[in-house]
Design a protein around this motif. Structure first.
Motif, short mmCIF file in Angstrom:
data_model
loop_
_atom_site.label_atom_id
_atom_site.label_comp_id
_atom_site.label_asym_id
_atom_site.label_seq_id
_atom_site.Cartn_x
_atom_site.Cartn_y
_atom_site.Cartn_z
N GLY A 178 0.81 -1.20 0.00
CA GLY A 178 0.00 0.00 0.00
C GLY A 178 0.85 1.26 0.00
O GLY A 178 2.08 1.20 0.06
N SER A 179 0.21 2.39 -0.01
CA SER A 179 0.92 3.65 -0.21
C SER A 179 0.92 4.55 1.03
O SER A 179 1.27 5.71 0.93
CB SER A 179 0.29 4.41 -1.37
N ILE A 180 0.51 4.02 2.19
CA ILE A 180 0.40 4.89 3.35
C ILE A 180 1.61 4.83 4.25
O ILE A 180 1.68 5.56 5.24
CB ILE A 180 -0.85 4.55 4.18
N PHE A 181 2.57 3.98 3.91
CA PHE A 181 3.66 3.70 4.84
C PHE A 181 4.35 4.96 5.31
O PHE A 181 4.57 5.16 6.49
CB PHE A 181 4.67 2.77 4.17
N SER B 195 13.30 1.15 13.72
CA SER B 195 13.73 1.93 12.57
C SER B 195 12.81 1.63 11.39
O SER B 195 12.06 0.65 11.43
CB SER B 195 15.19 1.63 12.21
N ARG B 196 12.88 2.46 10.40
CA ARG B 196 12.04 2.25 9.23
C ARG B 196 12.79 2.65 7.97
O ARG B 196 13.63 3.54 8.00
CB ARG B 196 10.73 3.03 9.35
N GLU C 85 11.74 1.14 1.21
CA GLU C 85 11.41 -0.28 1.13
C GLU C 85 10.09 -0.61 1.82
O GLU C 85 9.70 -1.77 1.88
CB GLU C 85 12.54 -1.11 1.77
N ASN C 86 9.42 0.42 2.35
CA ASN C 86 8.15 0.20 3.07
C ASN C 86 8.30 -0.86 4.16
O ASN C 86 7.46 -1.76 4.30
CB ASN C 86 7.04 -0.23 2.10
N THR C 87 9.38 -0.76 4.90
CA THR C 87 9.68 -1.78 5.91
C THR C 87 10.01 -1.14 7.25
O THR C 87 10.75 -0.15 7.31
CB THR C 87 10.84 -2.67 5.46
#
Length: 111
Positions: free
Chosen positions: A26-29, A70-71, A75-77
């Protein structure tokens, strides 16, 4: 719809380390804060750590100094580095963004 897929946890000895990851579709990350929570057997789910979209972090007192959130927005991770693990860290760990939750991953720390 957002899907959160957590990495496999595992069994680690007391004092050991483990890193969890949570990949988001999705695109909200990048627009929301994300967090890690955990639930031990017979206990309620509790907050572990959060990171805002701007990078501000917050930790539960029980993990502060041992865990690092951490983010990677590219990479949306989301990650949770867990060091100096203790048996009381044993729980199912969940990642969350907005109203969405991962499926949970078991972390067991043996003494």
């Amino acid at each position: 719809q957002v899907q959160l897929v957590e990495s496999r946890g595992g069994v680690v000895q007391s004092g050991g380390s483990l890193r969890l990851s949570c990949a988001a579709s999705g695109s909200i990350f990048s627009h929301y804060g994300m967090g890690w929570y955990r639930q031990a057997p017979g206990k309620q789910r509790e907050f572990v750590a959060t990171m805002s979209s701007g990078g501000r972090t917050n930790y539960a007192a029980s993990v502060k100094g041992r865990f690092t959130i951490s983010r990677d927005n590219a990479e949306n991770t989301l990650y949770l580095q867990m060091n100096s693990l203790k048996p009381e860290d044993t729980a199912v760990y969940y990642c969350s963004i907005y109203i969405f939750w991962g499926q949970g991953t078991q972390v067991t720390v043996s003494s």
